[in-house]
Structure formats: structure tokens, C-alpha cells
Design a protein around this motif. Sequence first.
Motif, mmCIF file in Angstrom:
data_model
loop_
_atom_site.group_PDB
_atom_site.id
_atom_site.type_symbol
_atom_site.label_atom_id
_atom_site.label_comp_id
_atom_site.label_asym_id
_atom_site.label_seq_id
_atom_site.Cartn_x
_atom_site.Cartn_y
_atom_site.Cartn_z
ATOM 1 N N PHE A 184 22.996 -31.179 -18.702
ATOM 2 C CA PHE A 184 21.906 -31.850 -17.987
ATOM 3 C C PHE A 184 22.464 -32.619 -16.794
ATOM 4 C CE2 PHE A 184 23.511 -34.593 -21.306
ATOM 5 C CZ PHE A 184 23.669 -35.818 -20.672
ATOM 6 N N ASN A 185 21.583 -32.812 -15.825
ATOM 7 C CA ASN A 185 21.922 -33.578 -14.633
ATOM 8 C C ASN A 185 20.806 -34.605 -14.435
ATOM 9 O OD1 ASN A 185 22.146 -34.432 -11.826
ATOM 10 N ND2 ASN A 185 23.567 -32.713 -11.541
ATOM 11 N N GLY A 189 18.235 -43.540 -11.679
ATOM 12 C CA GLY A 189 16.840 -43.905 -11.909
ATOM 13 C C GLY A 189 16.091 -42.949 -12.816
ATOM 14 N N GLY A 190 16.749 -41.871 -13.259
ATOM 15 C CA GLY A 190 16.097 -40.878 -14.104
ATOM 16 C C GLY A 190 15.988 -41.325 -15.551
ATOM 17 N N GLU A 207 18.677 -45.540 -15.637
ATOM 18 C CA GLU A 207 17.782 -46.463 -14.976
ATOM 19 C C GLU A 207 18.591 -47.510 -14.204
ATOM 20 O OE1 GLU A 207 15.224 -47.834 -18.104
ATOM 21 O OE2 GLU A 207 13.882 -46.109 -17.865
ATOM 22 N N PRO A 208 17.992 -48.121 -13.178
ATOM 23 C CA PRO A 208 18.742 -49.078 -12.347
ATOM 24 C C PRO A 208 19.354 -50.228 -13.133
ATOM 25 C CG PRO A 208 16.665 -48.500 -11.311
ATOM 26 C CD PRO A 208 16.633 -47.897 -12.682
ATOM 27 N N PRO A 234 25.475 -40.658 -12.674
ATOM 28 C CA PRO A 234 24.206 -40.093 -12.207
ATOM 29 C C PRO A 234 24.427 -39.028 -11.153
ATOM 30 C CG PRO A 234 24.530 -42.331 -11.370
ATOM 31 C CD PRO A 234 25.587 -42.099 -12.386
ATOM 32 N N GLY A 235 23.611 -37.970 -11.233
ATOM 33 C CA GLY A 235 23.694 -36.889 -10.260
ATOM 34 C C GLY A 235 24.777 -35.873 -10.548
#
Length: 303
Positions: A184-185, A189-190, A207-208, A234-235
Motif C-alpha cells: 500500500f501507498n 494525511g491519508g 494523519e498530520p 508517507p507517499g
Amino acid sequence: MKTIIRVMAVAAAAALSVAVAQREDPFLGPWDLTITEPKSTYPDWLEISRKADGGLAAVIQPRGGGRYNAAGVKFEGSRLTVSTRDGRVWELTLENNRLTGVQKRGDAVEAQVAGARMPALKRPAPAAWNNPEPLFNGKDLTGWEPMGGNSHWVVENGEMVNQAHGANIKTTRQFDDLKLHVEFNCPDGGNSGIYLRGRYEVQIEYEPTPEDKLHMMGSIYSALPPTRDLPRTPGKWESFDVTLVGRHVTVRRNNVQTIDADIPGITGGAIDSDEAAPGPFYIQGDHTGGLRFRNITVAEPKK
């Protein structure tokens, strides 16, 4: 004579206390609940325990969100009353090892409540597993179906992508004991999650403001925290390798084992509370978009 009467009174009070505790004790332990409202039916979960002072306490897993301590628990006559955090009250009785009762707000009955003891699901690990098979073919959504309307799930470049906040998506097949591999990627913020048997969420989120360990990346949401801290990435592509036998789960995140424990009960978002039954995988799409998935495979026990 006064001494004898005083001793008899103390003995009688102790006997009464024991009798009350024995009536309360059948309620102790975890319960899988089903709440039936006029227009909907959904799962909840309840665990009754005894406090150090002898009183009763309760933990509630509502249909959404995390677990919390009940606002109050009382035992009167043959009825157990549990107060939720949102002003509702469950009035429950026990018959033939099952809970029945009502959910009330004030004097108004809102729903019927039914409960079964949570099954232990204790069983040994399979002696052997079948070879992993793909759940996602990289071409289309064959084998998957949206859970409700407003689905934004598509296939792009061999990846299953949730383009925007919308419907969850689940497999058309159901599973019992299993080994899952998924890559998964998750963008910054996801927020999403993968549900095992449709009842236990493995959390995916960046999340932030990072949440506590019971709600962070790789937790069994609100139930089991990761035992190892791994970097936030993230990403970037990551992986989960999850084995579920009965209710015992092991989670490896990016090839590092982070959980090896029994799941104490359903998590928020469970499709139902029938824990002994097989269920689908489902992936949340109702929080944020932008998450991508690939190389989803499952292995089942060899018969």
C-alpha cells in the motif's frame, strides 16, 4: 448477646454480598452485540469486568471509532444497566447464556439489543498453507465490490486506487484462517484500513497529528498496538503480512514483526459481530482518497 447479633449481622451482610456477586458474575466477560433499530442493524461489543473495589465496569466498542469506558454500570434485581457515553442506556437481562434487552434514550426505546458470548476461537496453527493466490488481478476490480454508493475505486497502472472519499470496497469471497500480503501507498494525511474477515481493522494512516499507538499505522485499531516503532514514510510503498488463526494475529510491517497477540474483539467498522463466521476482506474508502494498493494475495490452510 449484642456481640452475637453483631456477628450474625456481619455474616448476613457478607452472605448477601456473595449472593449479589454470584448473580452479577454471569454477566462478566466479553459479549458480541447486535443492535436492531427500526431501519438498521449493526454490531457493537461489550466487556463487563469487576473493579478492585468489587463494583462493575464496562468497555464498549461502538459500531464506529474506538473503544471507551462506559459511563456507568449497575446491577439491579436481574437486570444489568450500561450507560454509554452518548446518553443512551442498555437495559439487559441474561437468559440461556444470551443477553437480551433494549437501548433507550430517556424513557424512549430506540432499539433492541441481543448479545452472545464472544467465542474463544482457540485453535492451533495449520500444519501447512496453500500457495498464495492473488485477490487483485491488476487489470480491473474483478472479485471486489463497493459497499454502498459513491464508489471512487478504480484501477490505474496495475494499482487499486481510491481516488476520493467514498465507499468502502470488499472481496466477493469470504475467508476464515488466512495469510494476507498487501502492499500500500498512503499519502501524508491519508487514512484507511484493511479489515480481516470484515471485523478486525489493520490501521493505515498518516494523519498530520499522529495518534496514540492503539490508533497508529499498523495497529489493530483501538485493540492492539504495534510493539515496534517504524519510521513514517508517507507517499512510499509499504507492506503488511498478516496471519490470522482464530483470533490470534501476527502482523509484519515492511518485514518487521510488530504484533503477535489475540485480538480481543471486533473493531469499529465491523460488518457484523458474528466472530465465528468467515468474512471478506474490506478496505476503507470512507475516510480519505489518494491511497493505492497492489500485490494483494491470500493463502488459506491446506486441507
